[in-house]
Design an enzyme around this catalytic site. Structure first.
Site: not given
Ligand SMILES: NC(=O)c1ccc[n+]([C@@H]2O[C@H](COP(=O)([O-])OP(=O)(O)OC[C@H]3O[C@@H](n4cnc5c(N)ncnc54)[C@H](OP(=O)(O)O)[C@@H]3O)[C@@H](O)[C@H]2O)c1
Length: 261
Positions: A18, A144, A157, A161
């Protein structure tokens, strides 16, 4: 940091079921890379793999928990078996939690560090022997802006990061002699399911779910940075401003952030 062709590259993207990881996998596929996609949700990965049918790149699914050492080894093997090697490792899988530090459990801290930091670090270690034989290899760590600015109610968190940012910086210098580049992608608020997946929501700060940029835009910027050999990017203007403010007036940033504690 080298410029590289995305077409014909072999990539492994964690957290590809996702959000940002899914979009990075698709963007790599659109530009002709072959991609191993890793996450726990096998059904979502199969749906993603079906979308590769219309793309020049190929997709191989590897479902599992990135915290599991056997899963990490198997994912790297999968890249070699399916595509003949590995050139691009994207450490994107990540989780968060919201709420005060004092009353949170030790497990919350440990789980976040396990997924966001230890798993990413150990996957790099496992992948390095294969990456070193790759074509202009690169590790892209999705960190992040909260790896540059620590905010209240996200302490674990932010710590995870900051650690990943530091690891990226150290390894960029250390791996130079092996020809392995290291990119840190530091998104700001992004439209994904991230806050639906938080392991605990003991508070709800006002910025949650607001003013996010599309995940596809972050993914395009990340893949552009991989192609052009950038060392670090902040693909979010507001987030970039926050990082600049932290650098030039950290005391002022403290004054603002304490209002949200
Ligand atoms: N959204 C924001 O505002 C934001 C901002 C800064 C940085 N980020 C970073 O961007 C990255 C992606 O986040 P996102 O926003 O796209 O959130 P997301 O939609 O919740 O995606 C997170 C992904 O990580 C996978 N995941 C979580 N735990 C896992 C595990 N133990 N083993 C394997 N896969 C795992 C989830 O898949 P499954 O649940 O299927 O395992 C999912 O595919 C993260 O590192 C997050 O910290 C996000």
């Amino acid at each position: 940091m080298a410029k590289r062709e995305i077409a014909g590259s072999r990539a492994l993207v964690t957290g590809a079921s996702s959000g940002i990881g899914r979009e990075i996998a698709l963007e790599l596929g659109r530009r002709g890379a072959d991609v191993v996609v890793l996450a726990r949700s096998a059904d979502k990965l199969e749906t993603l793999a079906a979308e590769f049918a219309d793309l020049p790149g190929r997709c191989a699914v590897h479902a599992g928990d990135v915290v599991d050492d056997a899963v990490r080894h198997a994912a790297v093997r999968r890249a070699t078996e399916a595509f003949g090697g590995l050139d691009i490792l994207v450490n994107n899988a990540g989780i968060g939690a919201l709420g005060p530090f004092e009353t949170a459990t030790a497990e919350r801290l440990r789980r976040i560090m396990e997924v966001n930091f230890f798993a990413a670090a150990e996957l790099i270690r496992v992948a390095l022997p294969t990456l070193k034989h790759g074509r202009k290899p690169i590790v892209a760590n999705v960190t992040s802006i909260l790896g540059r600015v620590g905010i209240p109610h996200s302490s674990e968190y932010c710590a995870s990061k900051f650690a990943l940012e530091a690891l990226s910086q150290s390894l960029r210098a250390e791996l130079y002699k092996h020809g392995v580049d290291v990119l840190a992608v530091a998104p700001g608020s992004t439209e994904t399911e991230f806050f639906d997946h938080t392991i605990e929501m003991a508070s709800r700060p006002p910025w949650v779910g607001r003013n996010g940029v599309p995940a596809a835009a972050v993914a395009r910027a990340a893949v552009d940075a991989i192609a052009s050999g950038k060392r670090a990017i902040v693909p979010n203007f507001r987030g970039w401003l926050m990082c600049v403010a932290q650098r030039i007036w950290p005391g002022g940033v403290d004054l603002v952030l304490r209002k949200y504690a």
